[in-house]
Design an enzyme around this catalytic site. Structure first.
Site, PDB file in Angstrom:
ATOM      1  N   GLU A 357       0.875  -1.180   0.000  1.00 35.30           N
ATOM      2  CA  GLU A 357       0.000   0.000   0.000  1.00 35.30           C
ATOM      3  C   GLU A 357       0.905   1.219   0.000  1.00 35.30           C
ATOM      4  O   GLU A 357       1.243   1.775   1.043  1.00 35.30           O
ATOM      5  CB  GLU A 357      -0.936  -0.060   1.209  1.00 35.30           C
ATOM      6  CG  GLU A 357      -1.860  -1.268   1.138  1.00 35.30           C
ATOM      7  CD  GLU A 357      -2.641  -1.524   2.421  1.00 35.30           C
ATOM      8  OE1 GLU A 357      -2.651  -0.645   3.316  1.00 35.30           O
ATOM      9  OE2 GLU A 357      -3.244  -2.611   2.538  1.00 35.30           O
ATOM     10  N   GLU A 584      -7.397   5.313   4.841  1.00 33.96           N
ATOM     11  CA  GLU A 584      -7.333   4.532   3.597  1.00 33.96           C
ATOM     12  C   GLU A 584      -7.366   5.537   2.451  1.00 33.96           C
ATOM     13  O   GLU A 584      -8.370   6.207   2.216  1.00 33.96           O
ATOM     14  CB  GLU A 584      -8.513   3.570   3.512  1.00 33.96           C
ATOM     15  CG  GLU A 584      -8.572   2.548   4.647  1.00 33.96           C
ATOM     16  CD  GLU A 584      -7.595   1.408   4.450  1.00 33.96           C
ATOM     17  OE1 GLU A 584      -7.015   1.303   3.338  1.00 33.96           O
ATOM     18  OE2 GLU A 584      -7.412   0.610   5.385  1.00 33.96           O
TER      19      GLU A 584
END
Length: 748
Positions: A357, A584
């Protein structure tokens, strides 16, 4: 005709060898072939024979220079190296000196995965149901828990024949260079496409097949549902539309279906009829930053360059090492680097806990550069942040995992490669589970006044050498204990939402709203980021995968989303003074480098606004009334909020609170408690609430006598008063006992 010649000349000069499907009405059957030589690097990579089921590996280059004396062999899968070489590279442990980078695609992805390609641009020959429609045929899209809902994990055709197709409208003439394919995301079904064809069109009516010499090319698809497979075209083709036409698939009798997720690679072609080309140019950033993906060595170089540009306000330090020995570097930004200043709060951003990520990593590198440049330019907002806050940026908590994902590249790393540490540990489940300790104490303790609600100690079994705790996790815990952080956020990817504690449900339910005592302030923090993020705050945005967070205003209690025992957020709240949320950042865990400028624009304001929240609430210094020295470990208690914090080494403290009026009580061992009312305003600066505590006479007497001194008159008077009070209490109790005994004797 002049326009056509000008257009052709542009393509000849800029694009190399490709097919051009005529964009003029009535000429749909014409194919113009321009044969300009590719670059030396492209020719080197295309070495090797191909057959009817593949295209050569033309169209991508190494990110770093490499000897070209012995070109690698190609396999039957387009875009892949020999099997043995690939295995050797995957098994190699990443080292800090390794320069080997990913295969760089000649043209970027159109944006099926990143949602730059809208649902209206996707069509299909047929689909089973809405949840398996063409809008779900996006690379790495994740399904819901149950098959059959509206958030399924692929496009699936209704019929099982070779006439099915998924179509992408690029909206403009595009030079298509390749396709990346994946199977269906599902825990219940197994559906993959083994081979497929590709067609192109200018009007979506007349279609031309992708050719491999004189034969129609057939490309190799997937053997499993998760690994992305890249196929590069033998000759790139200019068109507006592209179709993926499955030929073979996993059938499993009558159960298998034609299902796929895809990404399309293509470069937009300049339009000679466009008078104002800037109107169609992709959005970028006005900030002149280093927008690319940085491996470990490049990250170190960038951090060093920022420090050299701003040596007076930056410092680079390491908090430990990864399993393979890569250092966990932190950039500190402050007007007095390397020192905790009295009354100045400490803030942290952590990125790269999951190595694949990667957007958070690049955003923090961008943030370092941006704050350095803006500080030198005199931007008052940045100057104020630097002067009033000690900021710590950890761009890569899991460098080992990142190196694995980086070597595959943004489109080929898949959904999970590099997520875990080198030992296979998910670090966001690797912190000590203090939630269970707290809830067990609440359940068994009958005297609620004895319950602690802060600074829970780490269980001994967790600290032992045999405990399965990542070296990276241990390093971060030690960092948390060394620096008195007040506020932080850890940056993740794969969704668009801000989550706040608790992340763990009380009864291990899969999903259940589990709030902390600071629920209202955590919601404030999450909203501060989400409401200023350009994508999250867009009411028309599309959900990323299988949950529509717009319904929650893009913030959610972590446990209400899914149960995460041992999270960094919960540990931080229960073991330290620090409040922390998870951000996120994007639907795409590993965005292509071409998308990094717009991602910076989406998040720049959010990153700054969130940092500014560290100055909301109250702050002060707890001092000894006699010596004026700071008192460490004093407990700061706010009425009606069952979560206390503690003062740090110099006696200073910060208590994050929403605007309002609060009754605050401070106590410390050996001192009499003190209370006062503090009012929090909406201003940028916190309310100052200092406390001066008086030592208890017993404690003060011990200290004086230990030093061989004489008791001052005020203390003598205080001690005399305490003795008299004690004498009265004991005399009263004795008289009561005597009276009770006399009554009993009289009755007898």
């Amino acid at each position: 005709m002049a326009g056509f010649l000008h257009f052709s000349l542009l393509l000849f000069l800029d694009l190399g060898s490709f097919n051009l499907i005529s964009a003029f009405p009535g000429n749909d059957t014409t194919t113009v072939t321009l044969d300009a030589a590719f670059t030396t690097t492209e020719s080197f990579l295309s070495t090797g024979k191909t057959n009817s089921t593949q295209g050569p590996t033309t169209g991508f280059t190494r990110s770093f220079s490499e000897s070209t004396t012995e070109p690698p062999k190609t396999t039957t899968t387009a875009g892949h190296r020999s099997e043995d070489a690939g295995k050797r590279k995957e098994e190699k442990v990443p080292t800090k000196e390794e320069d080997d980078g990913p295969l760089e695609l000649e043209c970027p992805p159109l944006g099926l995965e990143s949602l730059k390609v809208k649902d209206t641009q996707l069509r299909a020959s047929s689909y089973k149901r809405r949840g398996l429609g063409p809008h779900r045929g996006r690379l790495n899209i994740q399904s819901g828990i149950e098959d059959g809902d509206i958030y399924d994990g692929a496009w699936c055709a209704q019929y099982r024949d070779t006439k099915q197709w998924l179509e992408v409208d690029a909206l403009r003439l595009t030079r298509f260079t390749g396709v990346i394919l994946q199977g269906r995301s599902s825990i219940w079904s197994w559906d993959v496409v083994h081979s497929y064809k590709v067609q192109f069109s200018n009007d979506s009516l007349a279609w031309k097949p992708c050719m491999n010499g004189t034969e129609e090319a057939i490309f190799e698809g997937n053997q499993d549902s998760e690994t992305p497979v890249l196929a590069l075209f033998n000759t790139s083709t200019v068109a507006r539309y592209i179709r993926i036409n499955p030929q073979t698939w996993y059938e499993n009798g009558t159960q298998g279906a034609i299902c796929l997720r895809a990404e399309v690679l293509g470069c937009t072609v300049p339009d000679p009829n466009n008078i104002y080309p800037w109107q169609t140019e992709p959005a970028g950033s006005k900030d002149k930053l280093d927008f690319r993906h940085h491996n470990y060595k490049e990250m170190r170089k960038l951090m060093k360059s920022v420090h050299e540009a701003c040596p007076d306000i930056t410092r680079i330090y390491s908090i430990g090492k990864s399993y393979t020995g890569l250092k966990l570097y932190v950039m500190e930004i402050s007007d007095n680097p390397g020192k905790h200043e009295l009354g100045e709060p400490e803030f942290r951003y952590v990125a790269g806990m999951h190595g694949n990520e990667v957007l958070g990593r690049e955003l923090l590198l961008n943030l370092m550069q941006y704050m350095c440049e803006e500080y030198k330019r005199g931007d008052q907002r940045i100057v104020r942040l630097v002067q009033d806050t000690r900021i710590h940026l950890l761009p890569s908590m899991n460098p080992d995992g990142y190196e694995l994902a980086f070597k595959k590249g943004s489109e080929l790393a898949g959904w999970a490669l590099g997520r875990y540490s080198y030992e296979g540990i998910d670090m966001n489940h690797n912190f000590a589970d203090l939630n269970s300790v707290m809830w067990t104490a609440i359940e068994y303790e009958t005297d609620k006044s004895k319950l602690i609600n802060h600074y829970f100690p780490i269980p001994e079994m967790y600290t032992s050498e045999e405990a399965f705790v990542a070296s990276e996790t241990r390093a971060v815990i030690s960092w948390m204990q060394d620096i008195p952080f007040v506020l932080g956020a850890n940056l993740h990817g794969g969704e668009l939402v801000v989550t706040y504690p608790y992340d763990m449900t009380r009864d291990w339910a899969p999903q259940e709203h589990t709030p902390t005592s600071d629920e209202s302030f955590f919601r404030w923090l999450a909203t501060a980021y989400a409401s200023t993020n350009q994508v999250m705050s867009n009411p028309d945005r599309r959900p990323c995968h299988n949950k529509d967070f717009l319904r929650y205003n893009n913030i959610i209690n972590g446990a209400e989303w899914h149960n995460v025992p041992g999270s960094m957020n919960d540990f931080s709240y229960l073991h330290t003074n620090c409040f922390e949320v998870t951000v996120e950042l994007s639907c795409d865990k590993f965005p292509h480098a071409s998308e990094l400028p717009i991602e910076w624009e989406n998040n720049r304001e959010s990153l700054l606004v969130y940092m500014e929240q560290v100055h909301r609430g109250i702050k002060g210094v707890v001092r000894d009334k006699d010596t004026n020295a700071g008192i460490p470990d004093a407990i700061i208690q706010v009425d009606e909020i069952d979560h206390h914090i503690r003062s740090v080494a110099d006696g200073d403290y910060w208590r994050l609170l929403n605007p309002g009026e609060y009754r605050v009580t401070v106590s410390a061992e050996g001192y009499l408690p003190s209370s006062r009312t503090c009012q929090v305003m909406y201003d940028f600066y916190p309310t100052i609430c200092d406390f001066r505590l008086t030592k208890m006479p017993k404690q003060r007497l011990k200290e004086i006598l230990a030093k061989g001194g004489k008791l001052p008159k005020d203390l003598q008077l205080r001690l005399r008063q305490l003795r008299l009070r004690k004498l009265r209490v004991t005399t009263k109790a004795m008289n009561q006992r005597r009276a009770a005994a006399a009554k009993r004797a009289k009755r007898v």
